[in-house]
Enzyme design. Structure first.
Site, PDB file in Angstrom:
ATOM      1  N   THR A   7       0.890  -1.179  -0.052  1.00 14.11           N
ATOM      2  CA  THR A   7       0.034  -0.028  -0.041  1.00 14.11           C
ATOM      3  C   THR A   7       0.757   1.146   0.160  1.00 14.11           C
ATOM      4  OG1 THR A   7      -1.920  -1.247   1.141  1.00 14.11           O
ATOM      5  CG2 THR A   7      -1.755   1.274   1.457  1.00 14.11           C
TER       6      THR A   7
ATOM      7  N   THR B 257       4.561   4.478  -3.310  1.00 14.44           N
ATOM      8  CA  THR B 257       5.629   3.607  -3.955  1.00 14.44           C
ATOM      9  C   THR B 257       5.226   2.356  -4.250  1.00 14.44           C
ATOM     10  OG1 THR B 257       6.861   4.778  -2.271  1.00 14.44           O
ATOM     11  CG2 THR B 257       8.159   3.206  -3.684  1.00 14.44           C
TER      12      THR B 257
ATOM     13  N   ASP C 124       7.997   3.675   5.652  1.00 14.33           N
ATOM     14  CA  ASP C 124       8.132   5.137   6.078  1.00 14.33           C
ATOM     15  C   ASP C 124       9.550   5.542   6.692  1.00 14.33           C
ATOM     16  OD1 ASP C 124       5.337   5.890   5.645  1.00 14.33           O
ATOM     17  OD2 ASP C 124       4.877   4.490   6.952  1.00 14.33           O
TER      18      ASP C 124
ATOM     19  N   GLY D  94       3.069   2.191   8.129  1.00  8.91           N
ATOM     20  CA  GLY D  94       1.810   2.599   8.757  1.00  8.91           C
ATOM     21  C   GLY D  94       1.575   3.862   8.327  1.00  8.91           C
TER      22      GLY D  94
ATOM     23  N   GLY E 183       0.560   4.817   5.854  1.00  8.04           N
ATOM     24  CA  GLY E 183      -0.901   5.002   5.120  1.00  8.04           C
ATOM     25  C   GLY E 183      -1.979   4.114   5.791  1.00  8.04           C
TER      26      GLY E 183
ATOM     27  N   GLU F 253      -0.764  -5.277   6.457  1.00  3.46           N
ATOM     28  CA  GLU F 253       0.609  -5.345   5.869  1.00  3.46           C
ATOM     29  C   GLU F 253       1.323  -6.401   6.599  1.00  3.46           C
ATOM     30  OE1 GLU F 253       1.155  -0.822   3.917  1.00  3.46           O
ATOM     31  OE2 GLU F 253       1.809  -1.144   5.698  1.00  3.46           O
TER      32      GLU F 253
END
Ligand code: 5RP
Length: 223
Positions: free
Chosen positions: A27, A30, A85, A96, A98, A104
């Site tokens: 997610t 990228t 991140d 996280g 997103g 994930e």
């Protein structure tokens, strides 16, 4: 001008996808480029099944015609491609940003080969620059927030518009700003011992390969 760095790392990761694989689809902005490339490969005859890590990715993959495997039919995933991140040289990750960290992490936990696509600006010597996302169950959320703060962070619930952000799993995200996270393995365990915590964004000993970009269009691989 060269290729967009996110596209560069996304396509480099997509090159690992082979016929017959079950592929975890990450997610974020990228992972988006990896999924786009996989969609193109599927159109050209590649036979795979995808496992999306969020509703957003599920929609994207469906639009691109990538066949999906229902999560409860998944026993093992050959390869997952996802973003991060923040990362360090030991392949510890903060994820996280997103708000998709729970799905994930579940998908990463049954993945044979886990590829993270990112860029050099997200690399740290010690994790902690990015506020650590923690997925919290709504019941007694303020008790859980208090218990998170007691671990030494400043913590606030993430908002979207004027309201609290609600995850794909109907939970909240507490963004926890620690000064430094010198021992992510230990902190991961401590956070997950808090009863109201569903999961947190520290991914330790999970990534097999990090594909990054150096800011000048060159790929960097950490394995
Ligand atoms: C979502 C994530 C993403 O992988 C992470 O936020 C990176 O996103 P981007 O590639 O857009 O920077 O963990 O929960």
């Amino acid at each position: 001008m060269g290729m967009n760095p996110k596209q560069l790392v996304g396509e480099a990761a997509a090159a690992h996808v082979k016929d017959g694989m079950i592929v975890g689809l990450g997610t974020g902005s990228t992972a988006y480029f990896a999924i786009l490339k996989i969609g193109e490969m599927v159109k050209n005859g590649l036979k795979i099944k995808g496992v999306p890590t969020s509703k957003q990715t599920e929609e994207l993959a469906t639009t691109l015609g990538i066949p999906l495997l229902p999560i409860n039919e998944v026993k093992k995933i050959d390869l997952t491609i996802d973003g991060a991140d923040e990362f360090d040289a030991h392949k510890n990750l903060i994820k996280g940003g997103g708000a998709a960290l729970l799905r994930e992490k579940i998908i990463a936990s049954v993945t044979d080969y886990y590829i993270i696509i990112t860029d050099a600006s997200k690399q740290s010597e010690v994790l902690g620059s990015f506020a650590l996302p923690v997925e919290v169950t709504p019941f007694a959320k303020e008790i859980t927030l208090m218990q998170l703060k007691a671990l030494g962070c400043e913590a606030t619930f993430r908002k979207k518009g004027g309201d609290l952000l609600v995850t794909d799993n109907q939970n909240y995200i507490a963004d926890c700003k620690f000064e430094r996270i010198p021992n992510p393995v230990e902190l991961n365990l401590k956070i997950n011992q808090i009863p109201g915590v569903v999961e947190n964004g520290l991914f330790t000993e999970m990534a097999d390969l990090i594909i990054s970009e150096d800011g000048k269009g060159n790929l960097i691989q950490i394995s």
